[in-house]
Structure formats: structure tokens, C-alpha cells
Write a protein that holds these residues in place. Structure first.
Motif, PDB file in Angstrom:
ATOM      1  N   PHE A  10      -3.523  -5.243  -7.811  1.00 32.59           N
ATOM      2  CA  PHE A  10      -2.339  -4.522  -8.294  1.00 32.59           C
ATOM      3  C   PHE A  10      -2.725  -3.189  -8.922  1.00 32.59           C
ATOM      4  CE2 PHE A  10      -1.107  -8.967  -8.178  1.00 32.59           C
ATOM      5  CZ  PHE A  10       0.136  -8.914  -7.569  1.00 32.59           C
ATOM      6  N   SER A  59      -0.182  -0.398  -9.136  1.00 31.11           N
ATOM      7  CA  SER A  59       0.470  -0.109  -7.860  1.00 31.11           C
ATOM      8  C   SER A  59       0.676  -1.399  -7.082  1.00 31.11           C
ATOM      9  CB  SER A  59      -0.383   0.872  -7.035  1.00 31.11           C
ATOM     10  OG  SER A  59       0.151   1.041  -5.744  1.00 31.11           O
ATOM     11  N   LEU A  60       1.729  -1.418  -6.273  1.00 31.24           N
ATOM     12  CA  LEU A  60       2.001  -2.533  -5.369  1.00 31.24           C
ATOM     13  C   LEU A  60       1.640  -2.201  -3.930  1.00 31.24           C
ATOM     14  CD1 LEU A  60       5.498  -3.715  -6.712  1.00 31.24           C
ATOM     15  CD2 LEU A  60       3.284  -4.793  -7.103  1.00 31.24           C
ATOM     16  N   VAL A 102      -0.659  -4.819  -2.184  1.00 34.97           N
ATOM     17  CA  VAL A 102       0.033  -6.069  -1.885  1.00 34.97           C
ATOM     18  C   VAL A 102       1.037  -5.855  -0.757  1.00 34.97           C
ATOM     19  CG1 VAL A 102       1.511  -7.876  -2.832  1.00 34.97           C
ATOM     20  CG2 VAL A 102      -0.294  -6.887  -4.239  1.00 34.97           C
ATOM     21  N   GLU A 103       1.709  -4.730  -0.746  1.00 37.12           N
ATOM     22  CA  GLU A 103       2.658  -4.433   0.332  1.00 37.12           C
ATOM     23  C   GLU A 103       1.937  -4.288   1.666  1.00 37.12           C
ATOM     24  OE1 GLU A 103       4.582  -0.928  -1.031  1.00 37.12           O
ATOM     25  OE2 GLU A 103       5.930  -1.991  -2.417  1.00 37.12           O
TER      26      GLU A 103
END
Length: 283
Positions: free
Chosen positions: A37, A44-45, A48-49
Motif C-alpha cells: 500500500f 497508494s492503492l 493493489v489495483e
């Protein structure tokens, strides 16, 4: 020494084990979660995205296919071999030889195992050359360096591992249960259908899940076989860390590792439940 100190004294034996878990499990897991993360030092995502992108999903599917297929094949063949062993004498030479060999082969992996298969069934391997010269059959091809080859090589160490983990459950089946079923008029099929099978099913499924987790987390053998492309998640992590194409995406490796941790945690949780159920009648 007070009563409280005496009660706490046995717990001191857990300190080295807890220290080991902290250094090699808890801290790395925390680092992975934080890194997944984070991107360039900021929360930040994005990483994961990125797990939902087509290349990552393809690698995940391939990893699940490799793990599931090798687990099923290893469980079936290893279970049959374990049953053949348990029908012999408990202190016989056959059992000692098979368990010893399985203990060695279950740990035989990495670069050595990959080289053994390359030297045997690759384009100029010994078995490939022998079959081509004697019967005119050519088994060479790029399949060894892709997912089919990974499945074949992983199955090599999954079978002996199944023998090791499933043998105690087979040993737990008591002879008296078989004799009681025969005295009541049950056939061999009826015994395994109504007694032996239901008792062994949780242990068999638990062992299969253990094989799945073992294949899902394996890296060295696949890395030695596959030099280009990222057909499975561990190789995708390698590319995120070392590739000159995925520059600046080192934190993507943390997200991929977190994905693997979640999958393995789910599998091992199910394994623990099945082992707990099996332990009820193994006592």
C-alpha cells in the motif's frame, strides 16, 4: 520460587520459537503489507489495483492451475503408494526404503531438479535421444520450459511429499475396524465406502491442500526452467523486482506477495480445520 514463576517457567521454552516466527514470519508479513500500500514513499492503492490487470490475473490463473493439477495428481498417486506401503510389514524393508526415498525426493528441488529434467527430456536430453533413436518418438519441445513442464517437474516432488504426510492417517486405521466390518458381513468395497473412506477423507483433502500450498509457493525450480515470461505469480514477482521493463514497480512485488499470502493463508486455514477433524480419531 513463587507459584506464578513456576507456572510461567514452562512458557520460556516458547521464546526461541516465537523469536523465530517474529523474524521470519511476522516482520516479513508486515513489510509486505506496508509495501503493498505504498508507492514511491507515499500511501497508494496503485499496486493493489494492478492485481486486477490482465497479465497479473493470467499469472494467477496459471499458478492456480499448476498448484491444483500437481496437488491432485500428487495426492492420488502418492496416496496409492502410501496405501501400498502401509499394507506391508510396519518394520519391513519396503517401508523403510520407500519412506527414506520419499523423504529425500520431497526435498529435491530447485536448480538441481530443473537440471535433471533438462538433461533427461529436453531437446537433446538422454531420454529424448534414446526414444528418438530406438522407436522414432520425439518428445522434445518448448513444453518443458512452460506451464506443462512446470506441472511435470512439480509433480515429481509432490508425490513423495504426499506419502510422507498421508502415511500417518493410513497407519491410524485400526485392524479391529476392518475385522468388525467383515464380521458384520461387509465387503471390502463396503468397508472403504462406509468406514475407511469417510475416516480418511479429511486427511486426504488436508494433504491435498498442503500440496497445493507447497506448489503455489515454489519458486526456484520454475525460475531455473523458465528464463523468459512470467507464467506464474512467483516469476511475476521476480520480474517486478529485477526486470528492466517494469522499472519503478518494485512495490508491485509486495502486492503480488500479499496476494500469495492471502491465498496460502486461506488454504492453510482449511488444512488446519481438516487436520483437527482427523485428529479426533487418530488419538
Amino acid at each position: 520460587m513463587s507459584g506464578t514463576a513456576r507456572r510461567a517457567l514452562p512458557a520460556l521454552g516458547m521464546v526461541p520459537f516465537l523469536g523465530y516466527l517474529t523474524i521470519f514470519l511476522f516482520i516479513p508479513t508486515i513489510v509486505i503489507i506496508v509495501g503493498a500500500f505504498e508507492d514511491h514513499g507515499h500511501a497508494s492503492l496503485a499496486n493493489v489495483e494492478a492485481l486486477g490487470t490482465a497479465p497479473v490475473l493470467h499469472a494467477l490463473r496459471q499458478s492456480l492451475v499448476v498448484s491444483a493439477s500437481t496437488a491432485v495428481v500428487g495426492a492420488v498417486l502418492g496416496g496409492l503408494l502410501a496405501y501400498a506401503v502401509v499394507t506391508g510389514r510396519p518394520d519391513g524393508m519396503l517401508r523403510r526404503a520407500v519412506t527414506s526415498v520419499c523423504g529425500v525426493l520431497a526435498q529435491f528441488g530447485g536448480v538441481m531438479l530443473a537440471f535433471a529434467f533438462i538433461a533427461t527430456v529436453s531437446f537433446s536430453g538422454s531420454l529424448t535421444t534414446l526414444l528418438k533413436d530406438t522407436v522414432g518418438v520425439d518428445i522434445s519441445g518448448a513444453w518443458l520450459f512452460d506451464v506443462p513442464g512446470i506441472i511435470l517437474v512439480y509433480t515429481y516432488f509432490q508425490i513423495p511429499l504426499m506419502v510422507i504426510v498421508f502415511l500417518p492417517a493410513l497407519d491410524g486405521l485400526r485392524v479391529q475396524w476392518r475385522e468388525a466390518a467383515e464380521n458384520l458381513g461387509a465387503s471390502t468395497w463396503q468397508f472403504w465406502r462406509h468406514v475407511g473412506g469417510p475416516l480418511l477423507l479429511p486427511a486426504f483433502l488436508g494433504s491435498t491442500l498442503l500440496l497445493f500450498a507447497n506448489a503455489f509457493a515454489s519458486y526456484a525450480t520454475a525460475a531455473a526452467l523458465v528464463s523468459q515470461g512470467n507464467p506464474i505469480i512467483p516469476l511475476f514477482i521476480r520480474a517486478a523486482l529485477t526486470s528492466e521493463i517494469l522499472l519503478g514497480r518494485q512495490n508491485l512485488a509486495y502486492a503480488l506477495s500479499l496476494e500469495m499470502v492471502v491465498v496460502v493463508a486461506i488454504v492453510m486455514g482449511l488444512y488446519a480445520l481438516l487436520v483437527r477433524r482427523t485428529s479426533r480419531w487418530l488419538r
